[in-house]
Design a protein around this motif. Structure first.
Motif, short mmCIF file in Angstrom:
data_model
loop_
_atom_site.label_atom_id
_atom_site.label_comp_id
_atom_site.label_asym_id
_atom_site.label_seq_id
_atom_site.Cartn_x
_atom_site.Cartn_y
_atom_site.Cartn_z
N VAL A 507 -71.59 23.55 -84.96
CA VAL A 507 -72.84 22.89 -85.29
C VAL A 507 -72.81 21.54 -84.43
O VAL A 507 -71.68 20.66 -85.06
CB VAL A 507 -72.69 22.57 -86.70
N GLU A 508 -73.22 21.51 -83.50
CA GLU A 508 -73.28 20.54 -82.37
C GLU A 508 -72.17 20.51 -82.10
O GLU A 508 -71.28 18.67 -82.04
CB GLU A 508 -74.08 18.86 -83.20
N GLY A 509 -71.40 20.84 -82.41
CA GLY A 509 -69.81 20.56 -81.30
C GLY A 509 -68.85 20.68 -82.48
O GLY A 509 -67.97 20.61 -81.88
N HIS A 510 -69.34 21.21 -83.58
CA HIS A 510 -68.10 20.54 -84.65
C HIS A 510 -68.09 21.85 -85.35
O HIS A 510 -69.18 23.22 -85.75
CB HIS A 510 -68.57 19.92 -85.76
N ARG A 511 -67.13 22.25 -85.26
CA ARG A 511 -66.61 24.22 -85.87
C ARG A 511 -66.71 24.50 -87.69
O ARG A 511 -65.85 23.76 -87.37
CB ARG A 511 -65.13 24.51 -85.41
N TYR A 512 -67.45 25.21 -87.64
CA TYR A 512 -67.19 25.40 -89.33
C TYR A 512 -66.81 26.87 -89.47
O TYR A 512 -67.43 27.78 -88.73
CB TYR A 512 -68.63 24.52 -89.54
N ARG A 513 -66.98 27.05 -90.80
CA ARG A 513 -65.81 28.64 -91.18
C ARG A 513 -66.79 29.28 -92.40
O ARG A 513 -66.64 28.07 -93.41
CB ARG A 513 -64.66 28.56 -90.90
N THR A 514 -67.32 30.32 -92.68
CA THR A 514 -67.54 30.50 -94.52
C THR A 514 -66.90 31.18 -95.22
O THR A 514 -66.02 32.52 -94.59
CB THR A 514 -68.63 31.51 -94.19
#
Length: 538
Positions: A507-514
Protein backbone atom coordinates in the motif's frame (compact mmCIF):
# COMPACT_ATOMS: atom_id res chain seq x y z
CA UNK A 1 -61.80 23.62 45.41
CA UNK A 2 -60.82 20.92 47.83
CA UNK A 3 -62.51 18.77 50.39
CA UNK A 4 -61.59 18.54 54.06
CA UNK A 5 -58.03 18.90 55.32
CA UNK A 6 -56.30 16.01 57.08
CA UNK A 7 -52.76 16.11 58.53
CA UNK A 8 -52.22 19.50 56.88
CA UNK A 9 -52.88 18.25 53.33
CA UNK A 10 -55.98 19.00 51.24
CA UNK A 11 -58.14 15.98 50.54
CA UNK A 12 -60.31 15.67 47.44
CA UNK A 13 -63.83 14.42 47.75
CA UNK A 14 -65.04 11.53 45.62
CA UNK A 15 -66.31 13.65 42.71
CA UNK A 16 -63.08 15.62 42.52
CA UNK A 17 -61.05 12.41 42.58
CA UNK A 18 -63.14 10.88 39.81
CA UNK A 19 -62.79 14.06 37.74
CA UNK A 20 -59.02 14.16 38.19
CA UNK A 21 -58.74 10.47 37.28
CA UNK A 22 -60.90 10.94 34.20
CA UNK A 23 -58.90 13.96 33.05
CA UNK A 24 -55.63 12.10 33.58
CA UNK A 25 -56.60 9.21 31.30
CA UNK A 26 -55.25 10.80 28.08
CA UNK A 27 -51.83 11.32 29.64
CA UNK A 28 -51.63 7.73 30.88
CA UNK A 29 -52.71 6.60 27.43
CA UNK A 30 -49.88 8.66 25.94
CA UNK A 31 -47.38 7.13 28.37
CA UNK A 32 -48.50 3.59 27.55
CA UNK A 33 -48.27 4.23 23.81
CA UNK A 34 -44.86 5.86 24.27
CA UNK A 35 -43.58 2.88 26.28
CA UNK A 36 -44.73 0.44 23.60
CA UNK A 37 -43.09 2.46 20.84
CA UNK A 38 -39.85 2.77 22.81
CA UNK A 39 -39.75 -0.99 23.37
CA UNK A 40 -40.23 -1.56 19.67
CA UNK A 41 -37.35 0.73 18.70
CA UNK A 42 -34.96 0.14 21.58
CA UNK A 43 -31.38 0.28 20.25
CA UNK A 44 -28.06 2.09 20.61
CA UNK A 45 -26.63 3.74 17.51
CA UNK A 46 -22.94 3.48 16.77
CA UNK A 47 -22.30 7.24 17.01
CA UNK A 48 -23.33 7.19 20.67
CA UNK A 49 -20.22 5.17 21.49
CA UNK A 50 -18.06 8.08 20.30
CA UNK A 51 -19.52 10.16 23.12
CA UNK A 52 -19.12 7.23 25.49
CA UNK A 53 -15.39 6.95 24.69
CA UNK A 54 -14.88 10.66 25.40
CA UNK A 55 -16.86 10.23 28.62
CA UNK A 56 -14.77 7.24 29.71
CA UNK A 57 -11.47 9.01 29.07
CA UNK A 58 -12.71 12.07 30.95
CA UNK A 59 -13.93 9.95 33.88
CA UNK A 60 -10.51 8.23 34.07
CA UNK A 61 -8.62 11.52 34.18
CA UNK A 62 -7.38 11.63 30.56
CA UNK A 63 -9.49 14.65 29.63
CA UNK A 64 -12.08 15.13 26.90
CA UNK A 65 -10.18 13.14 24.30
CA UNK A 66 -10.95 10.37 21.86
CA UNK A 67 -7.37 9.37 21.02
CA UNK A 68 -4.82 9.81 23.79
CA UNK A 69 -1.55 11.52 22.97
CA UNK A 70 -2.96 13.89 20.32
CA UNK A 71 -2.10 17.54 20.98
CA UNK A 72 -4.17 19.58 20.88
CA UNK A 73 -7.04 17.12 21.39
CA UNK A 74 -9.79 16.91 18.79
CA UNK A 75 -13.43 17.74 19.57
CA UNK A 76 -15.07 14.81 17.83
CA UNK A 77 -18.39 15.04 19.68
CA UNK A 78 -21.24 17.52 19.27
CA UNK A 79 -22.88 17.11 22.69
CA UNK A 80 -20.58 18.50 25.41
CA UNK A 81 -23.09 18.36 28.28
CA UNK A 82 -24.21 14.85 27.31
CA UNK A 83 -20.60 13.64 27.37
CA UNK A 84 -20.14 15.10 30.86
CA UNK A 85 -23.36 13.41 32.01
CA UNK A 86 -22.23 10.05 30.63
CA UNK A 87 -18.87 10.46 32.35
CA UNK A 88 -20.64 10.28 35.73
CA UNK A 89 -21.83 6.77 34.89
CA UNK A 90 -18.44 5.78 33.49
CA UNK A 91 -16.84 6.94 36.73
CA UNK A 92 -18.91 4.50 38.80
CA UNK A 93 -18.59 1.63 36.32
CA UNK A 94 -22.24 1.65 35.18
CA UNK A 95 -23.28 0.38 31.76
CA UNK A 96 -23.39 3.68 29.92
CA UNK A 97 -25.31 2.18 26.97
CA UNK A 98 -28.17 1.34 29.34
CA UNK A 99 -27.91 4.54 31.41
CA UNK A 100 -28.05 6.78 28.34
CA UNK A 101 -31.29 5.17 27.17
CA UNK A 102 -32.93 5.30 30.58
CA UNK A 103 -32.12 9.00 30.93
CA UNK A 104 -33.36 9.76 27.44
CA UNK A 105 -36.65 7.88 27.97
CA UNK A 106 -37.15 9.74 31.26
CA UNK A 107 -36.72 13.04 29.41
CA UNK A 108 -39.18 11.83 26.77
CA UNK A 109 -41.84 10.99 29.36
CA UNK A 110 -41.22 14.34 31.09
CA UNK A 111 -41.61 16.13 27.76
CA UNK A 112 -44.98 14.44 27.24
CA UNK A 113 -46.13 15.61 30.69
CA UNK A 114 -44.78 19.14 30.31
CA UNK A 115 -46.31 19.49 26.86
CA UNK A 116 -49.71 18.31 28.04
CA UNK A 117 -49.73 20.76 30.96
CA UNK A 118 -48.65 23.53 28.61
CA UNK A 119 -51.45 22.73 26.18
CA UNK A 120 -54.02 22.51 28.98
CA UNK A 121 -53.03 25.94 30.25
CA UNK A 122 -52.85 27.60 26.83
CA UNK A 123 -55.98 26.11 25.25
CA UNK A 124 -58.29 27.19 28.05
CA UNK A 125 -58.53 24.05 30.13
CA UNK A 126 -59.30 21.46 27.46
CA UNK A 127 -57.80 18.29 28.94
CA UNK A 128 -58.93 16.30 25.94
CA UNK A 129 -57.27 18.43 23.28
CA UNK A 130 -54.12 18.50 25.43
CA UNK A 131 -54.29 14.75 25.98
CA UNK A 132 -54.84 14.05 22.30
CA UNK A 133 -51.80 16.18 21.59
CA UNK A 134 -49.67 14.09 23.97
CA UNK A 135 -50.94 10.87 22.36
CA UNK A 136 -50.10 12.27 18.92
CA UNK A 137 -46.50 13.01 19.96
CA UNK A 138 -46.14 9.55 21.53
CA UNK A 139 -47.29 7.94 18.27
CA UNK A 140 -44.54 9.49 16.15
CA UNK A 141 -41.73 6.96 15.48
CA UNK A 142 -38.91 9.56 15.37
CA UNK A 143 -39.73 10.53 18.95
CA UNK A 144 -39.54 6.96 20.25
CA UNK A 145 -36.56 5.93 18.10
CA UNK A 146 -34.43 8.78 19.40
CA UNK A 147 -35.70 8.37 22.92
CA UNK A 148 -33.30 5.44 22.78
CA UNK A 149 -30.29 5.51 20.46
CA UNK A 150 -27.92 6.64 23.22
CA UNK A 151 -27.67 10.24 21.99
CA UNK A 152 -28.82 13.57 23.41
CA UNK A 153 -31.63 14.11 20.88
CA UNK A 154 -34.68 13.86 23.16
CA UNK A 155 -33.06 15.54 26.22
CA UNK A 156 -32.22 18.41 23.86
CA UNK A 157 -35.82 18.50 22.60
CA UNK A 158 -36.97 18.69 26.24
CA UNK A 159 -34.63 21.59 27.04
CA UNK A 160 -35.59 23.45 23.87
CA UNK A 161 -39.30 23.15 24.59
CA UNK A 162 -38.70 24.16 28.23
CA UNK A 163 -36.92 27.29 26.97
CA UNK A 164 -39.91 28.05 24.74
CA UNK A 165 -42.36 27.45 27.59
CA UNK A 166 -40.50 29.72 30.02
CA UNK A 167 -40.19 32.61 27.57
CA UNK A 168 -43.35 32.34 25.46
CA UNK A 169 -45.61 30.14 27.58
CA UNK A 170 -47.05 32.97 29.66
CA UNK A 171 -47.59 36.28 27.86
CA UNK A 172 -48.09 38.19 31.10
CA UNK A 173 -45.23 36.71 33.15
CA UNK A 174 -42.39 35.52 30.89
CA UNK A 175 -39.45 34.14 32.84
CA UNK A 176 -36.36 35.49 31.08
CA UNK A 177 -33.68 34.29 33.51
CA UNK A 178 -35.00 30.74 33.55
CA UNK A 179 -35.33 30.77 29.76
CA UNK A 180 -31.76 32.02 29.43
CA UNK A 181 -30.38 29.25 31.64
CA UNK A 182 -32.36 26.61 29.75
CA UNK A 183 -31.28 28.10 26.42
CA UNK A 184 -27.66 27.94 27.56
CA UNK A 185 -28.15 24.27 28.44
CA UNK A 186 -29.47 23.79 24.89
CA UNK A 187 -26.25 25.28 23.54
CA UNK A 188 -24.11 23.07 25.77
CA UNK A 189 -25.89 19.79 25.13
CA UNK A 190 -25.81 20.15 21.34
CA UNK A 191 -23.48 22.15 19.08
CA UNK A 192 -26.30 23.83 17.18
CA UNK A 193 -28.52 24.18 20.26
CA UNK A 194 -27.66 27.86 20.80
CA UNK A 195 -29.01 28.74 17.36
CA UNK A 196 -32.36 27.10 18.15
CA UNK A 197 -32.46 28.96 21.48
CA UNK A 198 -31.79 32.19 19.58
CA UNK A 199 -34.75 31.34 17.35
CA UNK A 200 -36.98 31.33 20.44
CA UNK A 201 -35.46 34.61 21.60
CA UNK A 202 -36.07 36.08 18.14
CA UNK A 203 -39.74 35.08 18.25
CA UNK A 204 -40.06 36.60 21.72
CA UNK A 205 -38.38 39.82 20.58
CA UNK A 206 -40.72 40.11 17.59
CA UNK A 207 -43.70 39.44 19.85
CA UNK A 208 -42.57 42.09 22.32
CA UNK A 209 -42.16 44.67 19.57
CA UNK A 210 -45.54 43.93 17.99
CA UNK A 211 -47.45 43.83 21.28
CA UNK A 212 -45.38 46.56 22.97
CA UNK A 213 -45.21 44.48 26.14
CA UNK A 214 -42.36 45.67 28.33
CA UNK A 215 -42.43 42.39 30.26
CA UNK A 216 -41.72 40.41 27.10
CA UNK A 217 -38.93 42.71 25.97
CA UNK A 218 -37.28 42.67 29.40
CA UNK A 219 -37.47 38.87 29.65
CA UNK A 220 -36.10 38.54 26.12
CA UNK A 221 -33.14 40.76 26.98
CA UNK A 222 -32.43 38.71 30.12
CA UNK A 223 -32.54 35.42 28.23
CA UNK A 224 -30.36 36.74 25.41
CA UNK A 225 -27.76 38.12 27.84
CA UNK A 226 -27.44 34.82 29.70
CA UNK A 227 -27.26 32.77 26.50
CA UNK A 228 -24.70 35.01 24.79
CA UNK A 229 -22.51 35.39 27.88
CA UNK A 230 -22.56 31.67 28.64
CA UNK A 231 -21.82 30.60 25.06
CA UNK A 232 -19.02 33.17 24.80
CA UNK A 233 -17.32 31.65 27.83
CA UNK A 234 -17.84 28.14 26.43
CA UNK A 235 -16.37 29.03 23.03
CA UNK A 236 -13.39 30.67 24.75
CA UNK A 237 -12.83 27.45 26.72
CA UNK A 238 -13.18 25.39 23.52
CA UNK A 239 -10.49 27.44 21.82
CA UNK A 240 -8.15 27.19 24.78
CA UNK A 241 -8.59 23.39 24.99
CA UNK A 242 -9.08 22.29 21.37
CA UNK A 243 -7.45 25.17 19.53
CA UNK A 244 -10.55 25.90 17.44
CA UNK A 245 -13.65 28.05 17.77
CA UNK A 246 -15.95 25.42 16.25
CA UNK A 247 -16.15 21.69 16.85
CA UNK A 248 -14.25 19.33 14.58
CA UNK A 249 -17.54 17.51 13.87
CA UNK A 250 -18.92 20.69 12.32
CA UNK A 251 -15.85 21.02 10.10
CA UNK A 252 -16.15 17.36 9.07
CA UNK A 253 -19.87 17.42 8.34
CA UNK A 254 -20.79 20.89 7.08
CA UNK A 255 -20.06 22.02 3.54
CA UNK A 256 -22.79 24.56 2.65
CA UNK A 257 -22.63 23.77 -1.06
CA UNK A 258 -25.31 23.54 -3.73
CA UNK A 259 -25.18 19.76 -3.44
CA UNK A 260 -25.64 19.84 0.34
CA UNK A 261 -28.61 22.21 0.05
CA UNK A 262 -30.21 19.92 -2.52
CA UNK A 263 -29.63 16.96 -0.21
CA UNK A 264 -31.06 18.90 2.75
CA UNK A 265 -34.21 19.74 0.81
CA UNK A 266 -34.62 16.09 -0.17
CA UNK A 267 -34.12 15.16 3.49
CA UNK A 268 -36.95 17.44 4.62
CA UNK A 269 -39.34 16.32 1.87
CA UNK A 270 -38.54 12.65 2.50
CA UNK A 271 -39.33 13.19 6.18
CA UNK A 272 -42.81 14.58 5.60
CA UNK A 273 -43.55 11.95 2.95
CA UNK A 274 -42.60 9.23 5.42
CA UNK A 275 -44.71 10.77 8.20
CA UNK A 276 -47.69 12.35 6.38
CA UNK A 277 -49.48 13.13 9.65
CA UNK A 278 -46.87 15.83 10.28
CA UNK A 279 -47.32 17.21 6.77
CA UNK A 280 -51.10 17.23 7.25
CA UNK A 281 -50.87 19.18 10.51
CA UNK A 282 -48.58 21.77 8.91
CA UNK A 283 -50.88 22.09 5.90
CA UNK A 284 -54.01 22.68 8.02
CA UNK A 285 -52.21 25.10 10.37
CA UNK A 286 -53.41 28.22 8.43
CA UNK A 287 -56.87 27.32 9.73
CA UNK A 288 -55.75 28.25 13.26
CA UNK A 289 -53.42 31.17 12.49
CA UNK A 290 -56.32 33.64 12.64
CA UNK A 291 -58.15 32.06 15.53
CA UNK A 292 -58.40 32.97 19.18
CA UNK A 293 -55.02 31.42 19.95
CA UNK A 294 -53.27 32.69 16.83
CA UNK A 295 -50.20 33.98 18.69
CA UNK A 296 -49.42 30.54 20.07
CA UNK A 297 -50.04 29.04 16.62
CA UNK A 298 -47.63 31.50 14.99
CA UNK A 299 -44.97 30.80 17.62
CA UNK A 300 -45.25 27.05 17.12
CA UNK A 301 -45.25 27.35 13.34
CA UNK A 302 -42.23 29.65 13.52
CA UNK A 303 -40.31 27.01 15.48
CA UNK A 304 -41.29 24.26 13.04
CA UNK A 305 -40.24 26.32 10.02
CA UNK A 306 -36.99 27.37 11.70
CA UNK A 307 -35.99 23.81 12.59
CA UNK A 308 -36.90 22.54 9.13
CA UNK A 309 -34.85 25.32 7.48
CA UNK A 310 -31.87 24.62 9.72
CA UNK A 311 -32.01 20.93 8.80
CA UNK A 312 -32.03 21.86 5.12
CA UNK A 313 -29.13 24.32 5.46
CA UNK A 314 -26.85 21.74 7.12
CA UNK A 315 -27.59 19.24 4.35
CA UNK A 316 -29.78 16.82 6.31
CA UNK A 317 -28.60 13.81 8.26
CA UNK A 318 -27.58 10.26 7.40
CA UNK A 319 -29.25 8.67 10.45
CA UNK A 320 -32.72 7.18 10.33
CA UNK A 321 -36.13 8.59 11.24
CA UNK A 322 -35.36 12.28 10.78
CA UNK A 323 -33.17 12.77 13.85
CA UNK A 324 -32.65 16.47 13.13
CA UNK A 325 -36.43 17.01 13.00
CA UNK A 326 -37.18 15.57 16.45
CA UNK A 327 -36.91 18.97 18.25
CA UNK A 328 -39.69 20.24 15.96
CA UNK A 329 -42.16 17.52 17.02
CA UNK A 330 -43.42 19.21 20.25
CA UNK A 331 -44.22 22.33 18.22
CA UNK A 332 -45.99 20.28 15.55
CA UNK A 333 -47.96 18.80 18.46
CA UNK A 334 -49.00 22.29 19.57
CA UNK A 335 -50.42 22.94 16.10
CA UNK A 336 -52.17 19.57 16.22
CA UNK A 337 -53.74 20.33 19.63
CA UNK A 338 -54.93 23.74 18.44
CA UNK A 339 -56.59 22.13 15.43
CA UNK A 340 -58.29 19.62 17.75
CA UNK A 341 -59.43 22.44 20.02
CA UNK A 342 -60.90 24.26 17.03
CA UNK A 343 -62.70 21.09 15.93
CA UNK A 344 -64.14 20.62 19.43
CA UNK A 345 -65.34 24.22 19.63
CA UNK A 346 -67.41 25.64 22.47
CA UNK A 347 -69.59 24.27 23.82
CA UNK A 348 -68.28 20.76 23.24
CA UNK A 349 -70.97 18.53 21.75
CA UNK A 350 -71.08 14.81 21.11
CA UNK A 351 -70.81 15.30 17.35
CA UNK A 352 -67.81 17.64 17.66
CA UNK A 353 -66.17 15.27 20.11
CA UNK A 354 -66.52 12.37 17.71
CA UNK A 355 -65.02 14.44 14.90
CA UNK A 356 -62.06 15.31 17.12
CA UNK A 357 -61.58 11.66 18.09
CA UNK A 358 -61.79 10.60 14.45
CA UNK A 359 -59.27 13.26 13.44
CA UNK A 360 -56.90 12.13 16.20
CA UNK A 361 -57.30 8.45 15.33
CA UNK A 362 -56.52 9.16 11.66
CA UNK A 363 -53.42 11.18 12.58
CA UNK A 364 -52.17 8.51 14.98
CA UNK A 365 -52.77 5.80 12.40
CA UNK A 366 -50.73 7.71 9.82
CA UNK A 367 -47.98 8.15 12.41
CA UNK A 368 -47.77 4.54 13.54
CA UNK A 369 -47.83 2.91 10.09
CA UNK A 370 -44.16 3.74 9.32
CA UNK A 371 -43.19 1.99 12.57
CA UNK A 372 -44.20 -1.24 10.78
CA UNK A 373 -42.67 -0.18 7.45
CA UNK A 374 -46.10 0.58 6.02
CA UNK A 375 -46.57 3.78 4.03
CA UNK A 376 -49.43 5.79 2.61
CA UNK A 377 -47.17 7.58 0.12
CA UNK A 378 -46.06 5.14 -2.63
CA UNK A 379 -42.45 4.05 -2.69
CA UNK A 380 -42.04 5.46 -6.19
CA UNK A 381 -42.81 8.95 -4.85
CA UNK A 382 -40.48 8.58 -1.87
CA UNK A 383 -37.67 7.27 -4.09
CA UNK A 384 -37.59 10.57 -5.98
CA UNK A 385 -36.23 12.26 -2.86
CA UNK A 386 -33.49 9.76 -2.07
CA UNK A 387 -30.88 11.67 -0.03
CA UNK A 388 -28.45 9.00 1.25
CA UNK A 389 -26.27 9.33 -1.80
CA UNK A 390 -23.58 6.90 -0.71
CA UNK A 391 -26.15 4.09 -0.90
CA UNK A 392 -27.21 2.96 -4.39
CA UNK A 393 -30.90 2.47 -3.66
CA UNK A 394 -33.60 4.10 -1.61
CA UNK A 395 -34.55 2.35 1.62
CA UNK A 396 -37.33 3.28 4.00
CA UNK A 397 -36.56 4.94 7.32
CA UNK A 398 -37.56 1.74 9.09
CA UNK A 399 -35.21 -0.34 6.95
CA UNK A 400 -32.39 2.12 7.55
CA UNK A 401 -33.06 1.97 11.30
CA UNK A 402 -32.73 -1.83 11.11
CA UNK A 403 -29.42 -1.42 9.29
CA UNK A 404 -28.14 1.00 11.94
CA UNK A 405 -29.13 -1.46 14.66
CA UNK A 406 -27.35 -4.33 12.87
CA UNK A 407 -24.22 -2.24 12.34
CA UNK A 408 -24.04 -1.31 16.00
CA UNK A 409 -24.27 -5.00 16.98
CA UNK A 410 -21.66 -6.03 14.38
CA UNK A 411 -19.21 -3.27 15.29
CA UNK A 412 -19.65 -4.01 19.00
CA UNK A 413 -18.62 -7.60 18.26
CA UNK A 414 -15.68 -6.35 16.19
CA UNK A 415 -14.56 -3.98 18.95
CA UNK A 416 -14.62 -6.77 21.53
CA UNK A 417 -12.72 -9.11 19.21
CA UNK A 418 -10.07 -6.45 18.63
CA UNK A 419 -9.79 -5.88 22.37
CA UNK A 420 -8.99 -9.58 22.79
CA UNK A 421 -6.54 -10.08 19.92
CA UNK A 422 -4.70 -6.76 19.66
CA UNK A 423 -2.31 -4.98 22.01
CA UNK A 424 -2.33 -1.62 23.81
CA UNK A 425 -0.79 1.17 21.78
CA UNK A 426 -1.75 -0.32 18.40
CA UNK A 427 -3.82 1.59 15.86
CA UNK A 428 -6.58 0.95 13.33
CA UNK A 429 -8.04 2.74 10.32
CA UNK A 430 -11.83 2.53 10.38
CA UNK A 431 -15.02 4.33 9.34
CA UNK A 432 -17.62 3.45 12.02
CA UNK A 433 -15.51 4.55 14.97
CA UNK A 434 -18.14 4.30 17.74
CA UNK A 435 -18.40 0.80 19.18
CA UNK A 436 -15.14 -0.32 17.56
CA UNK A 437 -13.25 2.49 19.24
CA UNK A 438 -15.08 2.20 22.57
CA UNK A 439 -14.56 -1.52 23.07
CA UNK A 440 -11.16 -1.99 21.41
CA UNK A 441 -9.55 1.11 22.94
CA UNK A 442 -7.18 1.21 19.96
CA UNK A 443 -5.89 4.47 18.51
CA UNK A 444 -8.39 5.07 15.68
CA UNK A 445 -7.75 6.90 12.41
CA UNK A 446 -11.22 8.11 11.42
CA UNK A 447 -11.99 7.90 7.69
CA UNK A 448 -14.89 10.35 8.07
CA UNK A 449 -12.84 12.89 9.98
CA UNK A 450 -14.97 13.33 13.10
CA UNK A 451 -11.91 12.75 15.29
CA UNK A 452 -9.27 13.47 12.65
CA UNK A 453 -8.44 17.12 12.07
CA UNK A 454 -6.53 16.51 8.84
CA UNK A 455 -9.58 14.84 7.26
CA UNK A 456 -12.07 17.42 8.58
CA UNK A 457 -10.04 20.26 7.03
CA UNK A 458 -10.08 18.71 3.55
CA UNK A 459 -12.14 20.26 0.77
CA UNK A 460 -15.40 18.57 -0.18
CA UNK A 461 -15.33 16.66 -3.45
CA UNK A 462 -17.77 17.18 -6.29
CA UNK A 463 -19.21 13.65 -6.08
CA UNK A 464 -22.62 13.49 -4.34
CA UNK A 465 -22.34 11.91 -0.89
CA UNK A 466 -24.50 11.43 2.16
CA UNK A 467 -24.52 13.93 5.01
CA UNK A 468 -21.36 13.62 7.08
CA UNK A 469 -19.72 11.37 4.47
CA UNK A 470 -18.51 14.01 2.01
CA UNK A 471 -14.90 14.08 3.25
CA UNK A 472 -14.40 10.35 3.62
CA UNK A 473 -10.90 9.12 2.77
CA UNK A 474 -9.66 5.67 1.83
CA UNK A 475 -7.53 3.71 4.34
CA UNK A 476 -4.42 4.44 2.25
CA UNK A 477 -4.76 8.11 3.27
CA UNK A 478 -3.40 7.20 6.72
CA UNK A 479 -0.59 4.87 5.60
CA UNK A 480 1.95 7.68 6.19
CA UNK A 481 1.15 7.34 9.92
CA UNK A 482 1.96 3.59 9.76
CA UNK A 483 -1.24 2.33 11.42
CA UNK A 484 -1.01 -1.19 12.84
CA UNK A 485 -4.20 -2.35 11.11
CA UNK A 486 -5.44 -0.98 7.82
CA UNK A 487 -8.65 -3.02 7.84
CA UNK A 488 -10.61 -5.11 10.34
CA UNK A 489 -13.83 -7.05 10.06
CA UNK A 490 -15.75 -9.97 11.53
CA UNK A 491 -16.39 -12.66 8.91
CA UNK A 492 -18.11 -16.04 8.78
CA UNK A 493 -15.50 -18.76 8.39
CA UNK A 494 -17.36 -21.89 7.29
CA UNK A 495 -14.79 -23.59 5.08
CA UNK A 496 -12.61 -20.51 4.66
CA UNK A 497 -10.45 -21.25 7.70
CA UNK A 498 -9.03 -24.35 6.00
CA UNK A 499 -8.19 -22.61 2.71
CA UNK A 500 -7.21 -19.14 3.94
CA UNK A 501 -3.66 -18.16 2.99
CA UNK A 502 -1.98 -15.05 4.31
CA UNK A 503 -1.14 -12.54 1.60
CA UNK A 504 1.26 -9.64 1.48
CA UNK A 505 -0.14 -6.32 0.27
CA UNK A 506 1.78 -3.25 -0.85
CA UNK A 507 0.00 0.00 0.00
CA UNK A 508 1.91 3.00 -1.34
CA UNK A 509 5.23 1.44 -0.44
CA UNK A 510 4.12 0.11 2.94
CA UNK A 511 3.91 -3.65 3.46
CA UNK A 512 0.81 -5.20 5.00
CA UNK A 513 -0.36 -8.80 5.31
CA UNK A 514 -3.74 -10.40 5.83
CA UNK A 515 -4.63 -12.47 8.91
CA UNK A 516 -7.66 -14.54 9.88
CA UNK A 517 -8.17 -15.36 13.56
CA UNK A 518 -10.94 -17.83 14.51
CA UNK A 519 -13.16 -16.49 17.31
CA UNK A 520 -14.27 -18.84 20.06
CA UNK A 521 -17.96 -19.16 21.07
CA UNK A 522 -16.68 -19.59 24.64
CA UNK A 523 -15.64 -15.94 24.51
CA UNK A 524 -19.14 -14.89 23.54
CA UNK A 525 -18.66 -14.82 19.76
CA UNK A 526 -20.97 -16.57 17.26
CA UNK A 527 -20.19 -19.98 15.82
CA UNK A 528 -17.89 -19.97 12.76
CA UNK A 529 -16.88 -16.33 13.23
CA UNK A 530 -13.40 -15.00 12.56
CA UNK A 531 -11.49 -11.75 12.88
CA UNK A 532 -10.08 -10.65 9.52
CA UNK A 533 -7.20 -8.17 9.71
CA UNK A 534 -4.90 -6.35 7.32
CA UNK A 535 -1.88 -5.83 9.57
CA UNK A 536 1.34 -3.92 9.06
CA UNK A 537 4.19 -6.29 8.27
CA UNK A 538 6.96 -5.66 10.77
Amino acid sequence: MVGSVANGFPRMDRKQFELASWQGLPFFGALILYALMVLRFDFVCDDAFISFRYARNFAHGAGLRYNLGVEPPVEGYSNFLWVLTMSLFEAVGADVAVASRLISVAFGASLLGMLMLFLYRRVHGSYWSAGMGAIFLASLPPFSVWSTGGLETVPFAFLLFATFERLLGDEHRPKGIQAGVLGLLCGLIRTDGAFYALLIIGLALLTGILTRRKETLRATAEAAAILIAGMTLYVAWRYSYYGDYVSNTARAKLSMSALSLQRGLRYAISFILTFPSIAFVILVSPWILRGERRRLAWHALGMVIGIFLASILVGGDFMSMGRLMVPALPFVTILFALVICTVLGQPITWARGMRAVGFTAAAIGLSILPAFNLHVVPKSARERFHFRWNTPHHVSEYEHWQEMKRNAVLWTMLGKALARYTHPGESLVFHGIGAVGYYSNLFIYDQYGLTSREVALRKVGETPASAGHEKRVEPAFFVKHEPTYLLANVVLLRGAAQVFVEEEIDVEGHRYRTRLIPLSPQDGFPENAGLYLVQRDE
